[in-house]
Scaffold this motif. Structure first.
Motif, PDB file in Angstrom:
ATOM      1  N   ALA A  76       0.800  -1.187  -0.014  1.00  0.00           N
ATOM      2  CA  ALA A  76      -0.015   0.105  -0.009  1.00  0.00           C
ATOM      3  C   ALA A  76       0.882   1.231  -0.047  1.00  0.00           C
ATOM      4  CB  ALA A  76      -0.935  -0.040   1.314  1.00  0.00           C
ATOM      5  N   SER A  77       2.140   0.996   0.216  1.00  0.00           N
ATOM      6  CA  SER A  77       2.904   2.373   0.350  1.00  0.00           C
ATOM      7  C   SER A  77       3.591   2.505  -0.911  1.00  0.00           C
ATOM      8  CB  SER A  77       4.069   2.063   1.312  1.00  0.00           C
ATOM      9  OG  SER A  77       4.944   0.989   1.232  1.00  0.00           O
ATOM     10  N   GLY A  78       3.936   1.484  -1.959  1.00  0.00           N
ATOM     11  CA  GLY A  78       4.505   1.541  -3.151  1.00  0.00           C
ATOM     12  C   GLY A  78       5.931   1.288  -3.278  1.00  0.00           C
ATOM     13  N   VAL A  79       6.350   0.826  -1.977  1.00  0.00           N
ATOM     14  CA  VAL A  79       7.768   0.462  -1.829  1.00  0.00           C
ATOM     15  C   VAL A  79       7.822  -1.162  -2.198  1.00  0.00           C
ATOM     16  CG1 VAL A  79       9.828   0.164  -0.133  1.00  0.00           C
ATOM     17  CG2 VAL A  79       8.125   2.092  -0.141  1.00  0.00           C
ATOM     18  N   GLY A 305       0.437  -6.029  12.128  1.00  0.00           N
ATOM     19  CA  GLY A 305       1.046  -4.878  12.526  1.00  0.00           C
ATOM     20  C   GLY A 305       1.615  -3.882  11.553  1.00  0.00           C
ATOM     21  N   LEU A 306       2.459  -3.091  12.058  1.00  0.00           N
ATOM     22  CA  LEU A 306       2.900  -1.798  11.081  1.00  0.00           C
ATOM     23  C   LEU A 306       3.921  -2.308  10.164  1.00  0.00           C
ATOM     24  CD1 LEU A 306       2.523   0.890  13.707  1.00  0.00           C
ATOM     25  CD2 LEU A 306       0.943   0.459  12.145  1.00  0.00           C
ATOM     26  N   PRO A 307       4.116  -1.637   9.223  1.00  0.00           N
ATOM     27  CA  PRO A 307       5.641  -2.000   8.334  1.00  0.00           C
ATOM     28  C   PRO A 307       6.794  -1.564   9.249  1.00  0.00           C
ATOM     29  CG  PRO A 307       3.748  -0.773   7.184  1.00  0.00           C
ATOM     30  CD  PRO A 307       3.344  -0.743   8.516  1.00  0.00           C
ATOM     31  N   ARG A 313       3.310  -4.261   4.722  1.00  0.00           N
ATOM     32  CA  ARG A 313       1.929  -5.233   4.972  1.00  0.00           C
ATOM     33  C   ARG A 313       1.448  -5.412   3.761  1.00  0.00           C
ATOM     34  NH1 ARG A 313      -1.645  -4.971   9.257  1.00  0.00           N
ATOM     35  NH2 ARG A 313      -2.795  -6.241   8.090  1.00  0.00           N
ATOM     36  N   ASP A 314       0.864  -6.727   3.663  1.00  0.00           N
ATOM     37  CA  ASP A 314       0.221  -7.463   2.647  1.00  0.00           C
ATOM     38  C   ASP A 314      -0.965  -6.740   2.313  1.00  0.00           C
ATOM     39  OD1 ASP A 314      -0.931  -9.088   0.647  1.00  0.00           O
ATOM     40  OD2 ASP A 314      -1.525 -10.617   2.090  1.00  0.00           O
ATOM     41  N   ALA A 315      -1.274  -5.899   1.175  1.00  0.00           N
ATOM     42  CA  ALA A 315      -2.440  -5.509   1.011  1.00  0.00           C
ATOM     43  C   ALA A 315      -3.448  -6.505   0.315  1.00  0.00           C
ATOM     44  CB  ALA A 315      -2.533  -4.161   0.377  1.00  0.00           C
ATOM     45  N   LEU A 316      -2.865  -7.265  -0.696  1.00  0.00           N
ATOM     46  CA  LEU A 316      -3.752  -8.040  -1.540  1.00  0.00           C
ATOM     47  C   LEU A 316      -4.472  -9.160  -1.065  1.00  0.00           C
ATOM     48  CD1 LEU A 316      -1.258  -7.818  -4.930  1.00  0.00           C
ATOM     49  CD2 LEU A 316      -3.479  -6.411  -4.247  1.00  0.00           C
ATOM     50  N   GLY A 317      -3.417  -9.919  -0.110  1.00  0.00           N
ATOM     51  CA  GLY A 317      -4.269 -11.106   0.276  1.00  0.00           C
ATOM     52  C   GLY A 317      -5.447 -11.003   1.024  1.00  0.00           C
ATOM     53  N   PRO A 318      -5.791  -9.883   1.822  1.00  0.00           N
ATOM     54  CA  PRO A 318      -7.112  -9.610   2.459  1.00  0.00           C
ATOM     55  C   PRO A 318      -8.008  -9.272   1.290  1.00  0.00           C
ATOM     56  CG  PRO A 318      -5.314  -8.383   3.626  1.00  0.00           C
ATOM     57  CD  PRO A 318      -4.756  -8.996   2.418  1.00  0.00           C
ATOM     58  N   MET A 319      -7.689  -8.848   0.147  1.00  0.00           N
ATOM     59  CA  MET A 319      -8.487  -8.335  -0.753  1.00  0.00           C
ATOM     60  C   MET A 319      -9.145  -9.171  -1.609  1.00  0.00           C
ATOM     61  SD  MET A 319      -7.925  -5.015  -3.444  1.00  0.00           S
ATOM     62  CE  MET A 319      -6.737  -5.719  -4.167  1.00  0.00           C
ATOM     63  N   LEU A 320      -8.260 -10.235  -2.212  1.00  0.00           N
ATOM     64  CA  LEU A 320      -8.450 -11.247  -3.332  1.00  0.00           C
ATOM     65  C   LEU A 320      -9.535 -12.025  -3.172  1.00  0.00           C
ATOM     66  CD1 LEU A 320      -4.734 -11.506  -4.723  1.00  0.00           C
ATOM     67  CD2 LEU A 320      -6.762 -10.107  -5.436  1.00  0.00           C
ATOM     68  N   ALA A 321      -9.413 -12.904  -2.026  1.00  0.00           N
ATOM     69  CA  ALA A 321     -10.457 -13.765  -1.961  1.00  0.00           C
ATOM     70  C   ALA A 321     -11.954 -13.143  -1.919  1.00  0.00           C
ATOM     71  CB  ALA A 321     -10.141 -14.797  -0.751  1.00  0.00           C
ATOM     72  N   PRO A 322     -12.026 -12.282  -0.980  1.00  0.00           N
ATOM     73  CA  PRO A 322     -13.548 -11.528  -1.148  1.00  0.00           C
ATOM     74  C   PRO A 322     -13.829 -11.070  -2.344  1.00  0.00           C
ATOM     75  CG  PRO A 322     -12.526 -10.880   0.855  1.00  0.00           C
ATOM     76  CD  PRO A 322     -11.437 -11.661  -0.139  1.00  0.00           C
ATOM     77  N   TRP A 323     -12.987 -10.381  -3.276  1.00  0.00           N
ATOM     78  CA  TRP A 323     -13.328 -10.255  -4.525  1.00  0.00           C
ATOM     79  C   TRP A 323     -13.729 -11.380  -5.479  1.00  0.00           C
ATOM     80  CZ3 TRP A 323     -11.535  -4.986  -6.195  1.00  0.00           C
ATOM     81  CH2 TRP A 323     -11.793  -4.485  -7.326  1.00  0.00           C
TER      82      TRP A 323
END
Length: 542
Positions: A76-79, A305-307, A313-323
């Motif tokens: 989510a930070s682009g790094v 937790g925090l970066p 942080r993994d942003a895709l794991g929590p998003m993809l299955a519900p999508w």
């Protein structure tokens, strides 16, 4: 051409995409995706230098100035870590030839063409199955839904009141003993009056109860008045006449037995389940849900937790299955993999899913292993790079007949672009779901764009008194950002070169309104095994 015939081309046969009649859009685009030519050059036919031959599906895609974009961390930070080339550096403006590709590699496929390829990658959904009503939720009908009975199946009362016969006033006799009706309530739903109702008589009746033979109308309880007659009996009076048919739901009012209620291909929603049950169904013949497995790649990812310490942080794991669930797809919790080529190969080769979805690793960085894994599997690459921002390095490959891999870039919005471009058309085809009806709206402000690439921009739909539906481009639409898409109603498809205010653009509807929670809850599980290792909790480490 069947899936099996196409699968026979795996391993990257450089001219295989052109062996049908010329002019087929799918095969022309497939040839473009793999750098093929329809007529092999003389030196290739004669066994010349392999470096001069067209690049096939099994060939490596060398790094180069055109191979820009996300391939790594879901950030989510682009790094982007692990030596990847972050999609966050993907410019909004042109910095090279339109639709460019690495020197010597395949050209990026135009966005609309890539979507059509994905939608045609399989010939159709799997064979339908017959399942109990509850298990059909979120699937699509494989056969038309025809009524098995009249609806209603008999004349019923639409109101609480009295069933009356003929003009009033009416003699109100209590139901006969043994008639199955209550002594005070008259005819209740689920009961029936044994004897016919004769002219000039009335009987109390509840909403939904079967009308007795001879009844001509229903008088609502608030419209009638019961009085005691001189002979001690009861009389029912009404201030106005009760015309024949008043407040009666006649048999077959909604449908007759054999009427087609819904066509094949209709999505089974909760309302469809209710209609099917009312029409007499215990089971439905539906198409099975496609099964997808999500592989989240990257050593740098944290699941809580925090970066810290260079990890994100993994942003895709929590998003993809519900999508995916919203698209009618069966998907378990994501499997996290380290940046290890053998681990990726083992996970992909051992998967039993219809579609494997990977995040990151689609470019040519030192730990980007998707392309090398596809070569080890002799997979047929259908799309390798799309002329779109964000999300350029997305890919689609056939692992085996009716089994595919969609490689998403690692940056969040770029991954969303890959979902909408390649995964959604393929999965809709497998689920036998019709694509959302296309619609367009004018932009409220300008969206710049490179001359050769389509742009996908999150927009909010607004009602304008003058222009009707409009699309307002949202801020925070960088490849590594999710803030814009989280507030969006749709993705605007901005043509190459950008679009000015007032320009009508195509809108891609997000799946929440049409598919959210259909056949899925946060606690639902799959009934198919994960390869190699059990799924962990959502976002948990492998």
């Amino acid at each position: 051409m069947t899936d099996g015939e196409r699968a026979g081309r795996s391993g990257g046969a450089p001219y295989a995409a052109c062996d049908e009649a010329p002019g087929d859009e799918f095969d022309d685009a497939l040839a473009l995706a793999n750098g093929a030519r329809c007529t092999p050059p003389a030196d290739a036919r004669a066994g010349g230098d392999p470096g001069d031959r067209p690049r096939g599906a099994g060939d490596a895609r060398p790094d180069g100035p055109g191979d820009r974009g996300a391939s790594g961390a879901s950030s989510a930070s682009g790094v982007s870590g692990s030596g990847r080339r972050p999609d966050a550096q993907e410019p909004d403006g042109p910095d090279g030839p339109a639709g460019s590709a690495p020197r010597g590699g395949p050209a990026a496929v135009p966005w609309h063409t890539a979507r059509r390829i994905a939608g045609r990658a399989v010939s159709g959904p799997p064979e339908p199955t017959t399942t109990a009503l509850g298990a059909a939720l979120g699937r699509t009908l494989a056969e038309p839904l025809a009524a098995l009975t009249d609806l209603p199946s008999f004349d019923t009362s639409a109101m609480d009141g009295w069933a009356v016969s003929g003009p009033g006033p009416w003699r109100l006799d209590p139901p006969a003993a043994g008639s199955g009706t209550g002594p005070h309530h008259g005819i209740l739903a689920g009961q029936a009056l044994a004897e016919a109702l004769i002219d000039g008589h009335a009987v109390p009746i509840a909403t939904g109860a079967r009308l007795p033979v001879g009844a001509t109308a229903v008088l609502r309880s608030e419209h009638g008045e019961v009085r005691t007659a001189g002979d001690g009996g009861l009389r029912l009076y009404a201030p106005r006449p009760a015309p024949p048919g008043q407040d009666i739901r006649p048999r077959g009012q909604e449908c007759r037995r054999g009427d087609r209620l819904l066509p094949a291909g209709a999505l089974v929603t909760p309302a469809v389940l209710g209609l099917a049950a009312a029409a007499g169904y215990d089971e439905l013949t539906v198409h099975p849900r496609p099964r997808a497995e999500v592989l989240v790649l990257g050593d740098e990812l944290l699941d809580q937790g925090l970066p810290q310490d260079g990890r994100i942080r993994d942003a895709l794991g929590p998003m993809l299955a519900p999508w995916l669930h919203a698209l009618g797809v069966e998907a378990g919790a994501p499997l996290h993999l380290s940046d290890d080529a053998d681990a990726l190969y083992a996970a992909v080769s051992g998967s039993t899913a219809d579609v494997v979805i990977t995040t990151g690793g689609t470019a040519s960085g030192p730990v980007d292993h998707v392309h090398s894994t596809l070569r080890r599997l002799a997979a047929e690459v259908l799309v390798d790079g799309v002329a779109v921002r964000p999300g350029h390095p997305m890919l689609l490959a056939r692992l085996a007949p009716r089994r595919h891999l969609v490689g998403l870039p690692g940056n969040p919005l770029a991954a969303v672009a890959g979902l909408c471009t390649l995964a959604e058309p393929l999965l809709r085809r497998l689920a036998a779901r019709r694509p959302a009806a296309p619609y367009r709206a004018p932009l409220t402000s300008a969206v710049p764009g490179p001359p050769g690439d389509t742009r996908l921009v999150p927009v909010a739909c607004r009602d304008d008194e003058r222009y009707g539906l409009t699309a307002e481009p949202l801020r925070f639409h960088g490849p590594a950002m999710l803030r814009g898409i989280a507030a969006a109603d749709a993705l605007a498809v901005v043509p190459p070169g950008g679009a000015g205010p007032g320009t009508d653009v195509e809108l891609l509807e997000l799946p929440w309104s049409s598919g959210w929670s259909a056949g899925w809850t946060p606690d639902s599980s799959t009934d198919w095994p994960a390869p190699g290792a059990p799924y962990g909790p959502p976002g948990g480490p492998a």
